[in-house]
Write a protein that holds these residues in place. Structure first.
Motif, PDB file in Angstrom:
ATOM      1  N   VAL A  44      75.791  43.957  82.958  1.00  0.00           N
ATOM      2  CA  VAL A  44      76.664  42.526  81.768  1.00  0.00           C
ATOM      3  C   VAL A  44      75.088  43.085  80.649  1.00  0.00           C
ATOM      4  CG1 VAL A  44      78.557  42.451  82.960  1.00  0.00           C
ATOM      5  CG2 VAL A  44      75.913  41.550  83.284  1.00  0.00           C
ATOM      6  N   LYS A  45      74.263  43.165  81.427  1.00  0.00           N
ATOM      7  CA  LYS A  45      73.085  42.710  80.568  1.00  0.00           C
ATOM      8  C   LYS A  45      71.700  43.465  80.713  1.00  0.00           C
ATOM      9  CE  LYS A  45      70.272  38.924  78.584  1.00  0.00           C
ATOM     10  NZ  LYS A  45      70.215  38.905  77.018  1.00  0.00           N
ATOM     11  N   LYS A  46      71.045  44.604  79.822  1.00  0.00           N
ATOM     12  CA  LYS A  46      70.159  44.894  80.411  1.00  0.00           C
ATOM     13  C   LYS A  46      68.975  44.000  79.226  1.00  0.00           C
ATOM     14  CE  LYS A  46      71.983  48.028  78.608  1.00  0.00           C
ATOM     15  NZ  LYS A  46      72.115  49.675  78.396  1.00  0.00           N
ATOM     16  N   ILE A  47      67.695  43.770  79.999  1.00  0.00           N
ATOM     17  CA  ILE A  47      66.746  42.983  79.240  1.00  0.00           C
ATOM     18  C   ILE A  47      65.319  44.530  79.263  1.00  0.00           C
ATOM     19  CG2 ILE A  47      64.851  41.085  79.276  1.00  0.00           C
ATOM     20  CD1 ILE A  47      67.169  39.604  80.400  1.00  0.00           C
ATOM     21  N   TYR A  48      64.685  44.739  77.975  1.00  0.00           N
ATOM     22  CA  TYR A  48      63.924  45.718  78.336  1.00  0.00           C
ATOM     23  C   TYR A  48      62.657  44.555  77.964  1.00  0.00           C
ATOM     24  CZ  TYR A  48      67.483  48.926  77.917  1.00  0.00           C
ATOM     25  OH  TYR A  48      68.210  50.467  78.354  1.00  0.00           O
ATOM     26  N   ALA A  49      62.178  43.776  77.210  1.00  0.00           N
ATOM     27  CA  ALA A  49      61.714  42.821  77.702  1.00  0.00           C
ATOM     28  C   ALA A  49      61.534  41.588  77.841  1.00  0.00           C
ATOM     29  CB  ALA A  49      61.214  42.502  76.027  1.00  0.00           C
ATOM     30  N   MET A  50      60.220  41.639  78.575  1.00  0.00           N
ATOM     31  CA  MET A  50      59.974  40.768  80.061  1.00  0.00           C
ATOM     32  C   MET A  50      59.264  39.731  79.214  1.00  0.00           C
ATOM     33  SD  MET A  50      61.971  42.143  82.372  1.00  0.00           S
ATOM     34  CE  MET A  50      62.111  43.570  81.958  1.00  0.00           C
ATOM     35  N   GLN A  51      59.651  38.504  77.998  1.00  0.00           N
ATOM     36  CA  GLN A  51      59.064  38.083  77.267  1.00  0.00           C
ATOM     37  C   GLN A  51      58.654  36.564  78.254  1.00  0.00           C
ATOM     38  OE1 GLN A  51      62.194  36.449  74.999  1.00  0.00           O
ATOM     39  NE2 GLN A  51      62.665  38.529  74.128  1.00  0.00           N
ATOM     40  N   SER A  52      59.023  35.648  79.059  1.00  0.00           N
ATOM     41  CA  SER A  52      57.814  35.327  79.249  1.00  0.00           C
ATOM     42  C   SER A  52      58.759  34.921  80.967  1.00  0.00           C
ATOM     43  CB  SER A  52      58.413  33.511  78.683  1.00  0.00           C
ATOM     44  OG  SER A  52      59.405  33.077  79.196  1.00  0.00           O
ATOM     45  N   VAL A  53      58.139  34.430  81.717  1.00  0.00           N
ATOM     46  CA  VAL A  53      58.759  33.583  83.420  1.00  0.00           C
ATOM     47  C   VAL A  53      59.830  32.446  82.613  1.00  0.00           C
ATOM     48  CG1 VAL A  53      58.222  32.311  85.133  1.00  0.00           C
ATOM     49  CG2 VAL A  53      57.247  34.025  84.770  1.00  0.00           C
ATOM     50  N   ASP A  54      59.985  31.829  81.885  1.00  0.00           N
ATOM     51  CA  ASP A  54      60.758  30.928  81.812  1.00  0.00           C
ATOM     52  C   ASP A  54      62.490  31.928  81.289  1.00  0.00           C
ATOM     53  OD1 ASP A  54      61.954  28.125  81.318  1.00  0.00           O
ATOM     54  OD2 ASP A  54      61.480  28.909  79.077  1.00  0.00           O
ATOM     55  N   PHE A  55      62.220  32.908  80.079  1.00  0.00           N
ATOM     56  CA  PHE A  55      63.093  33.055  79.864  1.00  0.00           C
ATOM     57  C   PHE A  55      63.779  33.821  80.812  1.00  0.00           C
ATOM     58  CE2 PHE A  55      64.039  37.251  78.332  1.00  0.00           C
ATOM     59  CZ  PHE A  55      65.379  37.605  77.240  1.00  0.00           C
ATOM     60  N   LEU A  56      62.661  34.545  81.448  1.00  0.00           N
ATOM     61  CA  LEU A  56      63.073  35.530  83.177  1.00  0.00           C
ATOM     62  C   LEU A  56      64.159  34.541  84.036  1.00  0.00           C
ATOM     63  CD1 LEU A  56      60.294  37.811  83.736  1.00  0.00           C
ATOM     64  CD2 LEU A  56      62.680  38.453  83.112  1.00  0.00           C
ATOM     65  N   TYR A  57      63.380  33.332  84.204  1.00  0.00           N
ATOM     66  CA  TYR A  57      64.513  32.620  85.065  1.00  0.00           C
ATOM     67  C   TYR A  57      65.638  31.591  84.158  1.00  0.00           C
ATOM     68  CZ  TYR A  57      65.178  28.266  87.673  1.00  0.00           C
ATOM     69  OH  TYR A  57      64.726  27.365  88.082  1.00  0.00           O
ATOM     70  N   GLN A  58      65.834  31.902  82.466  1.00  0.00           N
ATOM     71  CA  GLN A  58      67.094  31.596  82.285  1.00  0.00           C
ATOM     72  C   GLN A  58      68.242  31.872  82.741  1.00  0.00           C
ATOM     73  OE1 GLN A  58      67.674  28.124  81.343  1.00  0.00           O
ATOM     74  NE2 GLN A  58      65.393  28.330  82.036  1.00  0.00           N
ATOM     75  N   ASN A  59      67.189  33.758  82.359  1.00  0.00           N
ATOM     76  CA  ASN A  59      68.187  35.036  82.885  1.00  0.00           C
ATOM     77  C   ASN A  59      69.057  35.038  83.899  1.00  0.00           C
ATOM     78  OD1 ASN A  59      69.329  36.265  80.375  1.00  0.00           O
ATOM     79  ND2 ASN A  59      67.158  35.542  79.772  1.00  0.00           N
ATOM     80  N   LEU A  60      67.898  35.190  85.046  1.00  0.00           N
ATOM     81  CA  LEU A  60      68.515  34.733  86.016  1.00  0.00           C
ATOM     82  C   LEU A  60      69.026  34.167  87.044  1.00  0.00           C
ATOM     83  CD1 LEU A  60      64.622  36.513  88.063  1.00  0.00           C
ATOM     84  CD2 LEU A  60      66.839  37.060  87.681  1.00  0.00           C
ATOM     85  N   LYS A  61      69.278  32.366  86.411  1.00  0.00           N
ATOM     86  CA  LYS A  61      69.889  31.557  86.603  1.00  0.00           C
ATOM     87  C   LYS A  61      71.542  31.494  85.802  1.00  0.00           C
ATOM     88  CE  LYS A  61      68.906  28.196  89.040  1.00  0.00           C
ATOM     89  NZ  LYS A  61      69.319  28.110  90.276  1.00  0.00           N
ATOM     90  N   LYS A  62      71.575  32.756  84.326  1.00  0.00           N
ATOM     91  CA  LYS A  62      73.006  32.287  84.173  1.00  0.00           C
ATOM     92  C   LYS A  62      73.754  33.770  84.530  1.00  0.00           C
ATOM     93  CE  LYS A  62      74.587  33.819  79.673  1.00  0.00           C
ATOM     94  NZ  LYS A  62      74.166  33.915  78.213  1.00  0.00           N
ATOM     95  N   TYR A  63      73.083  34.499  84.795  1.00  0.00           N
ATOM     96  CA  TYR A  63      73.457  36.135  85.205  1.00  0.00           C
ATOM     97  C   TYR A  63      74.018  36.207  86.932  1.00  0.00           C
ATOM     98  CZ  TYR A  63      73.831  36.954  79.931  1.00  0.00           C
ATOM     99  OH  TYR A  63      73.731  37.152  78.969  1.00  0.00           O
ATOM    100  N   LEU A  64      73.085  35.658  87.204  1.00  0.00           N
ATOM    101  CA  LEU A  64      73.115  35.727  89.494  1.00  0.00           C
ATOM    102  C   LEU A  64      73.388  34.527  89.370  1.00  0.00           C
ATOM    103  CD1 LEU A  64      69.882  38.014  90.230  1.00  0.00           C
ATOM    104  CD2 LEU A  64      72.194  38.598  89.434  1.00  0.00           C
TER     105      LEU A  64
END
Length: 109
Positions: free
Chosen positions: A89-109
């Motif tokens: 459903v989504k692919k992230i190639y650039a791990m921009q920041s911890v906050d960015f990863l946190y927001q995406n994990l909360k959104k998709y999981l």
């Protein structure tokens, strides 16, 4: 987050039909992959301290599972692949920041 074997990856993907999951795809000699993995580990620590249940996430070596690149059209590593019902459903190639990863994990999981 733990590294999955080839057999475990297939079971992991099948398990995403029951609940959403994420798969961190990397290669062993990639420096950017190691940095992304560390950021993801920090993010998962933050989530485990604030949530009661941990997200379903695993890691794999793309060199050992090249068919994943074809199946999910992965163009580079690192790649954080979000799965729902076995479908990307989504692919992230650039791990921009911890906050960015946190927001995406909360959104998709």
């Amino acid at each position: 987050m733990r590294d999955l074997t080839n057999i475990e990856i297939h079971n992991f993907i099948k398990g995403s039909t029951e609940e959403p999951a994420a798969l961190y795809i990397q290669t062993p000699l990639c420096g950017t992959c190691k940095m992304g993995r560390r950021m993801l580990d920090i993010t998962l620590e933050a989530i485990s301290q604030s949530e009661t249940s941990e997200p379903k996430i695993g890691a794999c070596n793309l060199n050992a599972m090249p068919e994943l690149a074809e199946k999910y059209s992965i163009t580079s590593v690192p790649c954080l692949l979000f799965l729902n019902r076995g479908i990307a459903v989504k692919k992230i190639y650039a791990m921009q920041s911890v906050d960015f990863l946190y927001q995406n994990l909360k959104k998709y999981l």
